[in-house]
Design a protein around this motif. Sequence first.
Motif, PDB file in Angstrom:
ATOM      1  N   ILE A   5      36.334  29.138  53.397  1.00 53.55           N
ATOM      2  CA  ILE A   5      36.042  30.545  53.733  1.00 53.55           C
ATOM      3  C   ILE A   5      34.621  30.932  53.295  1.00 53.55           C
ATOM      4  CG2 ILE A   5      36.986  32.856  53.977  1.00 53.55           C
ATOM      5  CD1 ILE A   5      39.603  32.027  52.943  1.00 53.55           C
ATOM      6  N   SER A  14      35.228  36.971  40.757  1.00 53.22           N
ATOM      7  CA  SER A  14      35.701  36.949  42.151  1.00 53.22           C
ATOM      8  C   SER A  14      35.039  38.065  42.945  1.00 53.22           C
ATOM      9  CB  SER A  14      37.211  37.146  42.202  1.00 53.22           C
ATOM     10  OG  SER A  14      37.522  38.479  41.843  1.00 53.22           O
ATOM     11  N   ALA A  47      36.481  40.321  44.810  1.00 54.90           N
ATOM     12  CA  ALA A  47      37.171  41.604  44.631  1.00 54.90           C
ATOM     13  C   ALA A  47      36.688  42.298  43.361  1.00 54.90           C
ATOM     14  CB  ALA A  47      38.685  41.377  44.571  1.00 54.90           C
ATOM     15  N   VAL A  59      33.411  43.972  43.986  1.00 52.28           N
ATOM     16  CA  VAL A  59      33.568  45.230  44.721  1.00 52.28           C
ATOM     17  C   VAL A  59      34.090  46.323  43.781  1.00 52.28           C
ATOM     18  CG1 VAL A  59      34.786  46.379  46.608  1.00 52.28           C
ATOM     19  CG2 VAL A  59      33.926  44.051  46.934  1.00 52.28           C
ATOM     20  N   PHE A  98      37.568  44.344  55.033  1.00 54.03           N
ATOM     21  CA  PHE A  98      38.270  43.552  54.009  1.00 54.03           C
ATOM     22  C   PHE A  98      37.406  43.538  52.759  1.00 54.03           C
ATOM     23  CE2 PHE A  98      39.344  40.002  51.368  1.00 54.03           C
ATOM     24  CZ  PHE A  98      40.732  39.941  51.436  1.00 54.03           C
ATOM     25  N   HIS A  99      37.992  43.955  51.630  1.00 48.71           N
ATOM     26  CA  HIS A  99      37.219  43.951  50.387  1.00 48.71           C
ATOM     27  C   HIS A  99      37.941  43.263  49.239  1.00 48.71           C
ATOM     28  CE1 HIS A  99      34.054  46.335  52.160  1.00 48.71           C
ATOM     29  NE2 HIS A  99      34.931  47.227  52.576  1.00 48.71           N
ATOM     30  N   GLY A 100      39.173  42.768  49.444  1.00 49.35           N
ATOM     31  CA  GLY A 100      39.825  42.029  48.373  1.00 49.35           C
ATOM     32  C   GLY A 100      41.301  42.362  48.246  1.00 49.35           C
ATOM     33  N   ARG A 101      41.901  41.807  47.189  1.00 49.75           N
ATOM     34  CA  ARG A 101      43.357  41.887  47.009  1.00 49.75           C
ATOM     35  C   ARG A 101      43.776  42.554  45.699  1.00 49.75           C
ATOM     36  NH1 ARG A 101      46.515  38.092  49.983  1.00 49.75           N
ATOM     37  NH2 ARG A 101      45.344  36.696  51.335  1.00 49.75           N
ATOM     38  N   TYR A 105      47.970  41.783  53.614  1.00 51.89           N
ATOM     39  CA  TYR A 105      47.261  42.163  52.384  1.00 51.89           C
ATOM     40  C   TYR A 105      47.898  43.295  51.594  1.00 51.89           C
ATOM     41  CZ  TYR A 105      43.784  39.440  54.917  1.00 51.89           C
ATOM     42  OH  TYR A 105      43.142  38.467  55.630  1.00 51.89           O
ATOM     43  N   GLU A 139      30.664  45.999  55.180  1.00 53.98           N
ATOM     44  CA  GLU A 139      30.309  44.594  55.398  1.00 53.98           C
ATOM     45  C   GLU A 139      29.341  44.597  56.590  1.00 53.98           C
ATOM     46  OE1 GLU A 139      34.258  42.165  55.644  1.00 53.98           O
ATOM     47  OE2 GLU A 139      34.727  44.281  55.755  1.00 53.98           O
ATOM     48  N   GLU A 150      36.949  39.116  57.396  1.00 56.63           N
ATOM     49  CA  GLU A 150      38.375  38.959  57.699  1.00 56.63           C
ATOM     50  C   GLU A 150      38.787  39.863  58.864  1.00 56.63           C
ATOM     51  OE1 GLU A 150      39.935  36.470  55.977  1.00 56.63           O
ATOM     52  OE2 GLU A 150      37.912  36.303  55.182  1.00 56.63           O
ATOM     53  N   ASP A 183      28.712  44.968  51.148  1.00 61.51           N
ATOM     54  CA  ASP A 183      29.572  43.866  50.699  1.00 61.51           C
ATOM     55  C   ASP A 183      29.140  42.630  51.485  1.00 61.51           C
ATOM     56  OD1 ASP A 183      31.487  41.957  50.272  1.00 61.51           O
ATOM     57  OD2 ASP A 183      33.196  43.328  50.393  1.00 61.51           O
ATOM     58  N   ILE A 209      29.717  39.542  50.517  1.00 67.37           N
ATOM     59  CA  ILE A 209      30.456  38.441  49.907  1.00 67.37           C
ATOM     60  C   ILE A 209      30.653  37.296  50.903  1.00 67.37           C
ATOM     61  CG2 ILE A 209      32.786  37.864  49.061  1.00 67.37           C
ATOM     62  CD1 ILE A 209      32.559  40.641  47.527  1.00 67.37           C
ATOM     63  N   GLN A 210      30.926  37.634  52.161  1.00 67.85           N
ATOM     64  CA  GLN A 210      31.106  36.565  53.169  1.00 67.85           C
ATOM     65  C   GLN A 210      29.808  36.271  53.919  1.00 67.85           C
ATOM     66  OE1 GLN A 210      34.398  35.154  56.506  1.00 67.85           O
ATOM     67  NE2 GLN A 210      34.941  36.630  54.988  1.00 67.85           N
ATOM     68  N   LYS A 251      31.293  33.968  46.894  1.00 67.51           N
ATOM     69  CA  LYS A 251      31.409  32.851  47.834  1.00 67.51           C
ATOM     70  C   LYS A 251      30.204  31.895  47.825  1.00 67.51           C
ATOM     71  CE  LYS A 251      34.613  35.160  51.054  1.00 67.51           C
ATOM     72  NZ  LYS A 251      35.811  34.350  51.099  1.00 67.51           N
TER      73      LYS A 251
HETATM   74  N1  PLZ Z   1      34.720  41.074  50.448  1.00 65.64           N
HETATM   75  C1  PLZ Z   1      33.659  40.719  52.620  1.00 65.64           C
HETATM   76  O1  PLZ Z   1      35.189  38.327  52.711  1.00 65.64           O
HETATM   77  C2  PLZ Z   1      36.948  37.436  50.609  1.00 65.64           C
HETATM   78  C3  PLZ Z   1      39.575  36.222  51.428  1.00 65.64           C
HETATM   79  C4  PLZ Z   1      40.696  35.661  52.177  1.00 65.64           C
HETATM   80  P1  PLZ Z   1      37.527  37.220  46.587  1.00 65.64           P
HETATM   81  N2  PLZ Z   1      37.268  36.923  51.888  1.00 65.64           N
HETATM   82  C5  PLZ Z   1      38.244  35.860  52.000  1.00 65.64           C
HETATM   83  C6  PLZ Z   1      42.029  36.069  51.616  1.00 65.64           C
HETATM   84  O2  PLZ Z   1      43.002  35.943  52.366  1.00 65.64           O
HETATM   85  O3  PLZ Z   1      42.121  36.481  50.448  1.00 65.64           O
HETATM   86  C7  PLZ Z   1      36.142  38.698  50.546  1.00 65.64           C
HETATM   87  C8  PLZ Z   1      35.295  39.092  51.618  1.00 65.64           C
HETATM   88  C9  PLZ Z   1      34.580  40.286  51.523  1.00 65.64           C
HETATM   89  C10 PLZ Z   1      35.507  40.723  49.412  1.00 65.64           C
HETATM   90  C11 PLZ Z   1      36.238  39.533  49.426  1.00 65.64           C
HETATM   91  C12 PLZ Z   1      37.083  39.204  48.242  1.00 65.64           C
HETATM   92  O4  PLZ Z   1      36.583  38.081  47.580  1.00 65.64           O
HETATM   93  O5  PLZ Z   1      36.580  36.264  45.930  1.00 65.64           O
HETATM   94  O6  PLZ Z   1      38.556  36.547  47.463  1.00 65.64           O
HETATM   95  O7  PLZ Z   1      38.126  38.187  45.637  1.00 65.64           O
END
Ligand code: PLZ
Length: 456
Positions: A81, A141, A143, A146, A169-172, A186, A240, A245, A273, A275-276, A302
């Motif tokens: 990724i 990470s 997330a 962010v 998409f910003h994280g989990r 998510y 982003e 995502e 953001d 990150i990607q 990343k």
């Molecule tokens: N912000 C723009 O792309 C992570 C995650 C895939 P972490 N993208 C892949 C998944 O299913 O969890 C991402 C991103 C952008 C934040 C994140 C979060 O980054 O390193 O996974 O926390």
Amino acid sequence: MTESPPPAPGGSTVGDPSRVEQRRLLRTEIPGPRSLEYAGRRAAAVSAGVSTMLPVYVVRAGGGILVDVDGNQLIDFGSGIAVTGVGNSAPEVVTRVREQLDAFTHTCFMVTPYPGYVEVCEALNRLTPGDHEKRSALFTSGAEAVENAVKIARYTTGRQAVVVLDHAFHGRTNLTMAMTAKNMPYKDGFGPFAGDVHRVPTSYPFREPAPITGQEAAARAISVITSQVGADRAAALVVEPIQGEGGFVVPAPGFLPTLAAWCSEHGVLLVADEIQTGFARTGTMFACEHEGVVPDLITTAKGIAGGLPLAAVTGRAELMDTVHPGGLGGTYGGNPLACAAALGAMTVIERDDLAAAARRIEATVLPRLHALAERCPSIGDVRGRGAMLAVELVVPGTTVPDPVGTGRISAACHRAGLVTLTCGSYGNVLRLLPPLVIPDHLLAEGLDILEEAFAG
Ligand code: PLZ
């Protein structure tokens, strides 16, 4: 047994070929028997809540190749990724991490610091957009980066509301789940989510009911912020520059600059953001540069460290230095091994001009995807920048998403030894994220496989 033709002379020199031969090789079905054995053990040991796209169990990787437990060699169009832009065993990364490992593994920067952390921050301050005075803080990470950007924005503006875009998409984590748009997988069942996060329309050219310029799409978003959030309540607008995502959505030209100008007029911090999209992935060091946008804060992760866990917030010095000492941090943030890896990765990215490599990948891949779209009515859109490219699959003649067909194509690629990923709010986007150092012959062969998957 299926294998690549012998590599072109010089074609196999990338990514430490002494470790990994740059050649596709299928010794078994994909996944093979030993991978299936691990899949069985995994089911008994690993939470089912953690998903797997392709259950081949990897033992070695480098350049554009992943080697699995059955001895298969797969072409990598995923880079974990968008992480291993410099390849999976870049000598500069491996050597520096090995040296750091011999020296020490951890002290905690907040207890007794070390040079690598400072050097990574210096590099980030230099490489990120804008020539203003900057500071950085390191995390583990994306997330977490962010989360910290939002903390800094709220602290320095004295405002609470956070504005995010459709398809984001910003994280989990709890706050970043609130900031992420897509429910499944998510968010479903994981609420309640953090408050004062507001979603506004983005620019998604393929899915606009009628053509609309980037400026008009920005005006639409701004009108929602103004009426539903209040410009003077908004601490930050988090974007982003190309959505990851959410479907590799490239906004219409003018969208980001218009939002940036509005943010600066209203004291709303613009948080990019990246990150990607960061670290040469889109053909420039950061994707904001395509439209000359200079964010107040930028989050990275990343591609920063060639596979070791590292993330950062970089921003205007006056913002980053306002937070009270101890307000930012974490036990592992800027771990010495991750910093050593980042210094190696950033050296490779700059020295070997991997932004130019990403642009060359785009120049090879985009024409072939456009030609494929001409032949395949299921491809509704072809888009992306640099080595962040995608096709969006639809029911022919409509814009109705086709996630099932997308999964079918992706699975056919997997069986042929090509690692592909999907994404998108509707699960109907097939995305290509090859390592920026992928040898030309593997890139071409991967595209052959993709074309065959569409033909078959
Ligand atoms: N912000 C723009 O792309 C992570 C995650 C895939 P972490 N993208 C892949 C998944 O299913 O969890 C991402 C991103 C952008 C934040 C994140 C979060 O980054 O390193 O996974 O926390």
